[in-house]
Design a protein around this motif. Structure first.
Motif, PDB file in Angstrom:
ATOM      1  N   GLY A  78       6.472  19.454   0.405  1.00 28.71           N
ATOM      2  CA  GLY A  78       7.435  20.105   1.246  1.00 28.71           C
ATOM      3  C   GLY A  78       6.978  20.115   2.810  1.00 28.71           C
ATOM      4  N   GLN A  79       6.244  19.067   3.081  1.00 29.07           N
ATOM      5  CA  GLN A  79       6.136  18.907   4.540  1.00 29.07           C
ATOM      6  C   GLN A  79       6.394  17.465   4.851  1.00 29.07           C
ATOM      7  N   GLU A  80       6.506  17.077   6.100  1.00 25.61           N
ATOM      8  CA  GLU A  80       6.302  15.883   6.776  1.00 25.61           C
ATOM      9  C   GLU A  80       5.032  15.186   6.810  1.00 25.61           C
ATOM     10  N   PRO A  81       4.840  14.009   6.424  1.00 24.43           N
ATOM     11  CA  PRO A  81       3.313  13.329   6.387  1.00 24.43           C
ATOM     12  C   PRO A  81       3.265  13.049   8.002  1.00 24.43           C
ATOM     13  N   ASP A  82       1.899  12.686   8.172  1.00 27.25           N
ATOM     14  CA  ASP A  82       1.420  12.301   9.355  1.00 27.25           C
ATOM     15  C   ASP A  82       2.120  10.947   9.644  1.00 27.25           C
ATOM     16  N   GLU A  83       2.204  10.442  10.952  1.00 27.19           N
ATOM     17  CA  GLU A  83       2.642   9.002  11.218  1.00 27.19           C
ATOM     18  C   GLU A  83       1.644   8.048  10.924  1.00 27.19           C
ATOM     19  N   GLY A  84       2.113   7.038  10.355  1.00 28.80           N
ATOM     20  CA  GLY A  84       0.888   6.126  10.174  1.00 28.80           C
ATOM     21  C   GLY A  84       0.214   6.166   8.940  1.00 28.80           C
ATOM     22  N   GLU A  85       0.487   7.421   8.177  1.00 25.55           N
ATOM     23  CA  GLU A  85      -0.605   7.560   7.041  1.00 25.55           C
ATOM     24  C   GLU A  85      -0.219   6.411   5.914  1.00 25.55           C
ATOM     25  N   TYR A  86       0.892   6.295   5.584  1.00 22.45           N
ATOM     26  CA  TYR A  86       1.282   5.383   4.437  1.00 22.45           C
ATOM     27  C   TYR A  86       1.203   3.933   4.776  1.00 22.45           C
ATOM     28  N   ASP A  87       1.173   3.517   5.974  1.00 22.45           N
ATOM     29  CA  ASP A  87       0.838   2.242   6.362  1.00 22.45           C
ATOM     30  C   ASP A  87      -0.685   2.111   6.101  1.00 22.45           C
ATOM     31  N   ARG A  88      -1.768   3.003   6.226  1.00 19.34           N
ATOM     32  CA  ARG A  88      -3.005   2.775   5.694  1.00 19.34           C
ATOM     33  C   ARG A  88      -3.351   2.591   4.351  1.00 19.34           C
ATOM     34  N   SER A  89      -2.536   3.561   3.746  1.00 19.61           N
ATOM     35  CA  SER A  89      -2.696   3.794   2.496  1.00 19.61           C
ATOM     36  C   SER A  89      -2.369   2.698   1.576  1.00 19.61           C
ATOM     37  N   ARG A  90      -1.186   1.839   2.034  1.00 22.28           N
ATOM     38  CA  ARG A  90      -0.801   0.545   1.355  1.00 22.28           C
ATOM     39  C   ARG A  90      -1.869  -0.363   1.407  1.00 22.28           C
ATOM     40  N   LYS A  91      -2.877  -0.386   2.122  1.00 24.83           N
ATOM     41  CA  LYS A  91      -3.980  -1.267   2.287  1.00 24.83           C
ATOM     42  C   LYS A  91      -4.970  -0.967   1.677  1.00 24.83           C
ATOM     43  N   GLY A  92      -5.631  -1.975   0.819  1.00 24.48           N
ATOM     44  CA  GLY A  92      -6.589  -1.800  -0.078  1.00 24.48           C
ATOM     45  C   GLY A  92      -7.849  -1.914   0.515  1.00 24.48           C
ATOM     46  N   PRO A  93      -9.247  -1.996   0.018  1.00 25.23           N
ATOM     47  CA  PRO A  93     -10.442  -2.217   0.550  1.00 25.23           C
ATOM     48  C   PRO A  93     -10.507  -3.471   1.313  1.00 25.23           C
ATOM     49  N   GLY A  94     -10.952  -3.633   2.564  1.00 21.83           N
ATOM     50  CA  GLY A  94     -11.078  -4.885   3.095  1.00 21.83           C
ATOM     51  C   GLY A  94      -9.834  -5.342   3.925  1.00 21.83           C
ATOM     52  N   GLY A  95      -8.812  -4.388   4.061  1.00 21.98           N
ATOM     53  CA  GLY A  95      -7.529  -4.664   4.577  1.00 21.98           C
ATOM     54  C   GLY A  95      -6.640  -5.420   3.977  1.00 21.98           C
TER      55      GLY A  95
END
Length: 503
Positions: free
Chosen positions: A395-412
């Protein structure tokens, strides 16, 4: 000791003599003509029995137990005839009206065609005789061939006589043993009817110049002498002897023996009578044609069809044209075969090159990372989907750039690439890893709510990953590989628990 040495010396001499005798026998056996007697096509029971009788006549230099199948052709017999030393074929066949016989000289002919006008089997000949003289010892040696009236002018007659002579082993009159001659084959040619009479006889030699009574005594057969007053009556008259025992001999069958012949009274340089008893089979033949080769060459002689030289030349020209045409077709077929082989090799090379190219492309795709995964359109679309899902769940807006980081796995590394490469490794936890799914971990701290100054983690507080767990890949459980969130409280900034499902 001396006796033992003498015995060993005799044994060695016997072995040497036996080996020499075997060698001479093999050479003699290989030098004489051999024959095959068989049929082609359906011949029936009587002709089949005639074939068996002819095999017995041609013994011992013939294949007595030759088996013929329907699938066999003439080339099959020619192929096996060479290694076995077979020189002649006697082939019988039957049509609706006649019985035919062919004589062939291997390996290149010619072939003589005969029409069997009449024939009589051995059983029929023997049944018509009062006494038959036929035993197994007669067939251990080849028969004596007698040709009569074959001195008539004509190429076909000379060729027939030569063919018949070469079918039987030749005899050296100076070295032959008379005791080996127990049978004879008679071939009589009639120039008027152009027919050949085939006869098979058993041969017997008896002494002459003595009365029938003395012959009885020589044969150890004692007659009834009760009516004789003196022994001289038996020697002079020979009474009480049956008519069948008193065979009539004359100049036509009396000769002087050069050797001792088996039988009582047959001494060398003495008069003896040669008696023949027919044992069958019996045939009346008529020559129809002579052909070159094994039935595939030119016609040398035909008894029913006569052609002029012009017709013969025309036939030869036609045959030569056919042979040339056949040779051209064969050459063309060879060219076509060579072209097909070349095309096949080219296609094979092209297919191998394509396979290698595809394998190289597949290896490049698996090794090279997608450089546009962060700025690409596909990532943006998937990021929009996650943002929408976060709005509906929280019910809220996510922080900016949050899902860009979450789409990367360990090691980038990008998650899509990791899913392709290590899809199998994400389903189950590896050794040394700890699975998620509870609020507390054994030996660890519970997840706590996020503090305002914690910017490192969005879910439940700080999580320190050691180097070992940092290199491990994990996959969140949710819709289409997306993270799943569970609302634990009613406040707007409550912590969320992250679960990793079982593969």
């Amino acid at each position: 000791m001396d006796k033992g040495r003498i015995h060993l010396g005799q044994t060695k001499n016997q072995k040497k003599a036996r080996s020499v005798a075997n060698h001479v026998a093999e050479e003699t056996y290989g030098s004489v003509p051999h024959s095959f007697v068989f049929h082609r096509g359906q011949v029936g029971k009587n002709v089949g029995q005639l074939i068996q009788d002819m095999r017995r006549t041609m013994q011992p230099f013939t294949a007595e137990s030759l088996k013929v199948r329907k699938k066999n052709v003439l080339k099959d017999f020619v192929a096996i005839a060479g290694p076995l030393g077979v020189t002649h074929f006697m082939i019988f066949g039957k049509t609706e009206s006649t019985v035919n016989m062919r004589l062939a000289r291997l390996p290149k002919g010619p072939m003589l065609y005969f029409k069997v006008l009449k024939y009589c089997l051995v059983k029929d000949v023997v049944s018509s005789l009062k006494k038959h003289r036929m035993h197994e010892q007669q067939f251990t040696h080849h028969p004596l061939l007698i040709l009569n009236n074959f001195g008539v002018d004509g190429m076909h007659v000379k060729l027939m006589s030569t063919m018949f002579q070469n079918m039987f082993p030749s005899i050296n009159v100076h070295k032959v043993s008379l005791n080996n001659i127990k049978r004879c084959v008679l071939l009589n040619y009639n120039p008027t009817t152009m027919e050949i009479d085939f006869r098979h006889y058993s041969l017997k030699v008896v002494p002459v110049g003595m009365s029938r009574g003395v012959k009885k005594l020589m044969q150890e057969k004692f007659p009834n002498m009760s009516k004789f007053e003196d022994i001289s009556e038996l020697l002079m008259k020979g009474a009480n002897l049956s008519e069948s025992e008193a065979e009539q001999d004359g100049e036509h069958n009396i000769t002087e023996l050069p050797q001792v012949y088996s039988g009582r009274g047959n001494m060398a340089s003495q008069q003896s009578a040669v008696r023949l008893t027919e044992i069958g089979p019996r045939m009346t033949l008529q020559l129809t044609k002579i052909q070159e080769g094994m039935g595939e060459g030119n016609i040398l002689y035909h008894s029913f069809i006569s052609k002029s030289e012009e017709e013969i030349q025309e036939i030869l020209n036609r045959k030569e044209a056919k042979l040339k045409e056949k040779e051209q077709r064969r050459q063309k077929q060879q060219q076509n075969i060579a072209e097909k082989k070349e095309k096949k090799e080219e296609l094979k090379k092209k297919s191998l090159q394509g396979i290698k190219r595809k394998q190289a492309e597949a290896e490049e795709d698996s090794e090279v990372e997608d450089p546009g995964a962060q700025d690409g359109q596909t990532a943006a679309v998937e990021s929009d989907d996650e943002v929408e899902y976060y709005r509906q769940a929280v019910g809220q807006e996510p922080d900016e750039g949050e899902y860009d980081r979450s789409r990367k796995g360990p090691g980038g590394q990008h998650r899509d690439k990791m899913d392709k490469k290590q899809k199998k490794g994400w389903n189950k936890p590896r050794d040394g890893e700890k699975s998620f799914g509870k609020n507390t971990k054994p030996g660890g701290k519970p997840f706590r709510a996020k503090k305002p100054f914690d910017r490192d983690s969005k879910f439940g507080g700080k999580k320190k990953f050691d180097n070992k767990n940092k290199s491990k890949n994990f996959k969140s459980k949710g819709q289409k590989g997306k993270p799943t969130f569970k609302k634990s409280g009613s406040g707007p900034k409550q912590g969320f628990k992250q679960r990793k499902g079982k593969g």
